[in-house]
Design a protein around this motif. Structure first.
Motif, PDB file in Angstrom:
ATOM      1  N   MET A   1       0.843  -1.180   0.000  1.00 16.62           N
ATOM      2  CA  MET A   1       0.000   0.000   0.000  1.00 16.62           C
ATOM      3  C   MET A   1       0.883   1.235   0.000  1.00 16.62           C
ATOM      4  SD  MET A   1      -3.122   1.198   2.542  1.00 16.62           S
ATOM      5  CE  MET A   1      -3.156  -0.355   3.297  1.00 16.62           C
ATOM      6  N   ASN A   2       0.524   2.238  -0.818  1.00 11.41           N
ATOM      7  CA  ASN A   2       1.303   3.456  -0.955  1.00 11.41           C
ATOM      8  C   ASN A   2       0.781   4.505   0.015  1.00 11.41           C
ATOM      9  OD1 ASN A   2       2.732   5.654  -1.774  1.00 11.41           O
ATOM     10  ND2 ASN A   2       2.102   5.553  -3.917  1.00 11.41           N
ATOM     11  N   HIS A   3       1.652   4.978   0.919  1.00 13.35           N
ATOM     12  CA  HIS A   3       1.259   5.986   1.903  1.00 13.35           C
ATOM     13  C   HIS A   3       1.890   7.336   1.602  1.00 13.35           C
ATOM     14  CE1 HIS A   3      -0.914   3.256   4.500  1.00 13.35           C
ATOM     15  NE2 HIS A   3       0.072   2.399   4.368  1.00 13.35           N
ATOM     16  N   GLN A   4       2.464   7.501   0.401  1.00 15.45           N
ATOM     17  CA  GLN A   4       3.086   8.758   0.059  1.00 15.45           C
ATOM     18  C   GLN A   4       2.020   9.823  -0.133  1.00 15.45           C
ATOM     19  OE1 GLN A   4       5.415   7.568  -3.384  1.00 15.45           O
ATOM     20  NE2 GLN A   4       7.217   8.114  -2.206  1.00 15.45           N
ATOM     21  N   ARG A   5       2.392  11.047   0.187  1.00  9.12           N
ATOM     22  CA  ARG A   5       1.502  12.178  -0.016  1.00  9.12           C
ATOM     23  C   ARG A   5       1.483  12.529  -1.500  1.00  9.12           C
ATOM     24  NH1 ARG A   5      -0.956  14.565   4.375  1.00  9.12           N
ATOM     25  NH2 ARG A   5      -0.325  16.642   3.845  1.00  9.12           N
ATOM     26  N   PRO A   6       0.350  12.964  -2.024  1.00  9.11           N
ATOM     27  CA  PRO A   6       0.297  13.337  -3.437  1.00  9.11           C
ATOM     28  C   PRO A   6       1.305  14.426  -3.779  1.00  9.11           C
ATOM     29  CG  PRO A   6      -1.906  13.164  -2.542  1.00  9.11           C
ATOM     30  CD  PRO A   6      -0.944  13.061  -1.380  1.00  9.11           C
ATOM     31  N   ALA A   7       2.039  14.229  -4.859  1.00 14.87           N
ATOM     32  CA  ALA A   7       3.053  15.182  -5.300  1.00 14.87           C
ATOM     33  C   ALA A   7       2.658  15.861  -6.606  1.00 14.87           C
ATOM     34  CB  ALA A   7       4.397  14.480  -5.457  1.00 14.87           C
ATOM     35  N   SER A   8       1.428  15.620  -7.042  1.00 19.64           N
ATOM     36  CA  SER A   8       0.963  16.248  -8.271  1.00 19.64           C
ATOM     37  C   SER A   8      -0.560  16.383  -8.194  1.00 19.64           C
ATOM     38  CB  SER A   8       1.335  15.404  -9.485  1.00 19.64           C
ATOM     39  OG  SER A   8       0.576  14.205  -9.500  1.00 19.64           O
ATOM     40  N   ILE A   9      -1.077  17.207  -9.067  1.00 19.86           N
ATOM     41  CA  ILE A   9      -2.529  17.370  -9.125  1.00 19.86           C
ATOM     42  C   ILE A   9      -3.171  16.064  -9.553  1.00 19.86           C
ATOM     43  CG2 ILE A   9      -4.420  18.614 -10.234  1.00 19.86           C
ATOM     44  CD1 ILE A   9      -2.709  20.231  -8.160  1.00 19.86           C
ATOM     45  N   ARG A  10      -2.539  15.355 -10.468  1.00 19.08           N
ATOM     46  CA  ARG A  10      -3.075  14.058 -10.911  1.00 19.08           C
ATOM     47  C   ARG A  10      -3.248  13.115  -9.713  1.00 19.08           C
ATOM     48  NH1 ARG A  10      -1.542  10.758 -16.139  1.00 19.08           N
ATOM     49  NH2 ARG A  10      -2.532  12.623 -16.877  1.00 19.08           N
ATOM     50  N   GLU A  11      -2.256  13.083  -8.832  1.00 16.77           N
ATOM     51  CA  GLU A  11      -2.347  12.228  -7.649  1.00 16.77           C
ATOM     52  C   GLU A  11      -3.371  12.777  -6.656  1.00 16.77           C
ATOM     53  OE1 GLU A  11       1.591  11.743  -6.055  1.00 16.77           O
ATOM     54  OE2 GLU A  11       2.360  10.980  -7.946  1.00 16.77           O
ATOM     55  N   LEU A  12      -3.427  14.086  -6.512  1.00 16.56           N
ATOM     56  CA  LEU A  12      -4.391  14.715  -5.610  1.00 16.56           C
ATOM     57  C   LEU A  12      -5.818  14.414  -6.053  1.00 16.56           C
ATOM     58  CD1 LEU A  12      -4.098  16.638  -3.145  1.00 16.56           C
ATOM     59  CD2 LEU A  12      -4.427  18.517  -4.721  1.00 16.56           C
ATOM     60  N   ALA A  13      -6.035  14.326  -7.357  1.00 18.42           N
ATOM     61  CA  ALA A  13      -7.369  14.067  -7.908  1.00 18.42           C
ATOM     62  C   ALA A  13      -7.907  12.703  -7.501  1.00 18.42           C
ATOM     63  CB  ALA A  13      -7.329  14.179  -9.426  1.00 18.42           C
TER      64      ALA A  13
END
Length: 94
Positions: A1-13
């Motif tokens: 499971m990925n717990h990284q914070r979004p680093a782009s708008i694409r990921e934030l979406a």
């Protein structure tokens, strides 16, 4: 499971709490709306000329803060502001 914070708008979406709009494969705004107590907060990001990203914070229709810079850094700042507001702390963490 990925717990990284979004680093782009694409990921934030990918977060249902954020609304990302755009057309032709490009994003134009990303917003997180928070109704906390008697205040209406909006954390918003938008692309600017030259490839930079703008980050704004509104409280009840007044711009409280504005930053410009790299998308990844501003996504991180936006998420910090969001977390602080949700936790009842000052948005800037001070």
């Amino acid at each position: 499971m990925n717990h990284q914070r979004p680093a782009s708008i694409r990921e934030l979406a990918r977060s249902p709490a954020w609304t990302v709009t755009g057309s032709r494969g490009r994003w134009s705004t990303a917003e997180r709306v928070l109704s906390l107590g008697s205040h209406h907060w909006v954390v918003g990001l938008t692309p600017t000329a030259g490839g930079a990203t703008a980050l704004m914070l509104w409280c009840d229709d007044e711009v409280i803060a504005h930053r410009r810079g790299p998308e990844a850094a501003l996504c991180e700042t936006a998420l910090r502001w969001e977390a602080n507001l949700l936790a009842g702390r000052p948005w800037d963490g001070r």
